[in-house]
Design a protein around this motif. Structure first.
Motif, PDB file in Angstrom:
ATOM      1  N   TRP A  35       0.821  -1.212   0.000  1.00  0.00           N
ATOM      2  CA  TRP A  35       0.000   0.000   0.000  1.00  0.00           C
ATOM      3  C   TRP A  35       0.855   1.262   0.000  1.00  0.00           C
ATOM      4  CZ3 TRP A  35      -5.125  -0.226  -0.752  1.00  0.00           C
ATOM      5  CH2 TRP A  35      -5.750  -1.467  -0.558  1.00  0.00           C
ATOM      6  N   ILE A  36       0.505   2.197  -0.879  1.00  0.00           N
ATOM      7  CA  ILE A  36       1.049   3.550  -0.833  1.00  0.00           C
ATOM      8  C   ILE A  36      -0.044   4.412  -0.215  1.00  0.00           C
ATOM      9  CG2 ILE A  36       1.875   5.514  -2.180  1.00  0.00           C
ATOM     10  CD1 ILE A  36       2.856   3.537  -4.283  1.00  0.00           C
ATOM     11  N   PHE A  47      -2.856   0.783  -4.404  1.00  0.00           N
ATOM     12  CA  PHE A  47      -2.602  -0.624  -4.106  1.00  0.00           C
ATOM     13  C   PHE A  47      -1.661  -1.189  -5.166  1.00  0.00           C
ATOM     14  CE2 PHE A  47      -4.054  -5.159  -4.604  1.00  0.00           C
ATOM     15  CZ  PHE A  47      -3.421  -5.631  -3.464  1.00  0.00           C
ATOM     16  N   CYS A  48      -0.566  -1.795  -4.692  1.00  0.00           N
ATOM     17  CA  CYS A  48       0.463  -2.340  -5.590  1.00  0.00           C
ATOM     18  C   CYS A  48       0.321  -3.865  -5.632  1.00  0.00           C
ATOM     19  CB  CYS A  48       1.853  -1.951  -5.108  1.00  0.00           C
ATOM     20  SG  CYS A  48       2.055  -0.178  -4.779  1.00  0.00           S
ATOM     21  N   ALA A  49      -0.484  -4.344  -6.535  1.00  0.00           N
ATOM     22  CA  ALA A  49      -0.826  -5.766  -6.589  1.00  0.00           C
ATOM     23  C   ALA A  49       0.243  -6.595  -7.282  1.00  0.00           C
ATOM     24  CB  ALA A  49      -2.150  -5.945  -7.326  1.00  0.00           C
ATOM     25  N   TYR A 250      -3.310   0.251  -8.664  1.00  0.00           N
ATOM     26  CA  TYR A 250      -4.747   0.419  -8.478  1.00  0.00           C
ATOM     27  C   TYR A 250      -5.014   1.576  -7.527  1.00  0.00           C
ATOM     28  CZ  TYR A 250      -5.084  -4.198 -10.620  1.00  0.00           C
ATOM     29  OH  TYR A 250      -4.991  -5.250 -11.496  1.00  0.00           O
ATOM     30  N   LEU A 251      -6.104   2.294  -7.787  1.00  0.00           N
ATOM     31  CA  LEU A 251      -6.507   3.393  -6.915  1.00  0.00           C
ATOM     32  C   LEU A 251      -7.677   2.959  -6.037  1.00  0.00           C
ATOM     33  CD1 LEU A 251      -6.358   6.477  -9.319  1.00  0.00           C
ATOM     34  CD2 LEU A 251      -4.762   5.900  -7.482  1.00  0.00           C
ATOM     35  N   VAL A 252      -7.678   3.441  -4.806  1.00  0.00           N
ATOM     36  CA  VAL A 252      -8.755   3.161  -3.858  1.00  0.00           C
ATOM     37  C   VAL A 252      -9.419   4.481  -3.490  1.00  0.00           C
ATOM     38  CG1 VAL A 252      -9.384   2.123  -1.658  1.00  0.00           C
ATOM     39  CG2 VAL A 252      -7.440   1.216  -2.943  1.00  0.00           C
ATOM     40  N   HIS A 253     -10.717   4.561  -3.710  1.00  0.00           N
ATOM     41  CA  HIS A 253     -11.453   5.788  -3.408  1.00  0.00           C
ATOM     42  C   HIS A 253     -11.390   6.063  -1.907  1.00  0.00           C
ATOM     43  CE1 HIS A 253     -14.735   8.671  -3.087  1.00  0.00           C
ATOM     44  NE2 HIS A 253     -14.749   8.770  -4.398  1.00  0.00           N
TER      45      HIS A 253
END
Length: 301
Positions: A35-36, A47-49, A250-253
């Motif tokens: 996670w950043i 999110f760095c999957a 990935y972006l998380v709202h």
């Protein structure tokens, strides 16, 4: 020491990612595993999957791969390949022609929070007889390590191919930007609200020259309307740093904990993108039949 890490061309190197504050620059993010995390809670998280590309093939030759149900794909990924709860989401792949147009196979990219299970490696095929479906692991790409050689090489190639680009285009759910389910755009493009948390988020990497929403260019999605957000920075270095942070991640709202999406970040030449968008909007407008009573409505309220 990072001397052995490929940094791209001498004239256009891949930026070095840092999460530490220093005298020259402040960091707006911290790193915790995959996670950043933003230091301002109103900003999105990243999110760095582990991105696993998987080829899906129906076992019945007369069955079209595009008709595979979400439930069947979920089951073969979670149970057949053993990803279980580590599977965060999956999306149809977009980067190969075969992934987009083949009737006999379909490729998806699974976002995994962790490692592949033991024995699950590139080239492995599992068959799900219940869903009449075969799944093959095509490759797995780690995105959590900023100094990973493969990631740096991929970024260097992106920058090499985008020497004439001056903007980044992101594809996001419309509701993420305009939280009104009844909103209908009257224009093909509008500017991003300067005071929005999205503008603040993108300014984390430097001064933004412009940020515009395009409503007619994103691929159609039955589950949710999407928009393109095109961000131009005042310097190429700021653009490259933003892209380095977000590429293949990935972006998380920030206000919806379970709302995670790939932003499909791409480097573009803004004028070319704008011209294409304008042509599409004109074509769509000319293709629409004139509404009944249009002549009468001309002088109405």
């Amino acid at each position: 020491p990072q001397a052995d890490v490929p940094q791209g061309s001498v004239d256009d190197p891949v930026p070095t990612v840092s999460y530490d504050d220093n005298d020259d620059k402040r960091s707006y993010f911290s790193k915790d595993g995959r996670w950043i995390l933003p230091k301002r809670e109103v900003f999105p998280s990243v999110f760095c999957a582990l991105r696993v590309r998987i080829r899906l093939e129906p076992l019945d030759p007369d069955r079209n791969a595009s008709e595979l149900s979400k439930e069947a794909i979920d089951e073969v990924l979670r149970v057949g390949l053993g990803l279980g709860k580590s599977l965060v989401r999956w999306d149809d792949a977009r980067t190969t022609l075969a992934a987009l147009v083949s009737a006999s196979s379909r490729e998806v990219v699974a976002a995994v929070n962790g490692e592949l299970p033991a024995g699950r490696e590139k080239g492995l095929t599992v068959k799900d007889e219940g869903n009449r479906l075969a799944a093959t692991i095509v490759d797995a790409t780690e995105t959590s390590e900023d100094v990973d050689r493969t990631r740096i090489a991929a970024l260097a190639q992106c920058f090499k191919e985008a020497s004439a680009c001056d903007a980044i285009v992101f594809e996001l759910p419309q509701l993420w930007i305009i939280p009104d389910p009844d909103f209908r755009a009257r224009q093909a493009c509008i500017g991003l609200y300067p005071g929005s948390f999205w503008m603040g988020f993108f300014k984390s990497w430097g001064p933004v020259a412009s940020a515009d929403l395009f409503f007619k260019t994103a691929p159609k999605d039955q589950s949710e309307p999407r928009v393109h957000l095109v961000v131009r920075y005042k310097s190429r270095e700021c653009m490259k740093m933003c892209f380095t942070f977000l590429h293949d991640r990935y972006l998380v709202h920030p206000k919806q904990e379970n709302e995670l999406r790939p932003p499909w970040a791409q480097l573009v030449a803004f004028k070319d993108f704008q011209a294409t968008a304008t042509n599409r909007a004109k074509a769509a407008g000319s293709a629409k039949p004139a509404p009944k009573g249009a002549a009468k409505a001309k002088g109405g309220v």
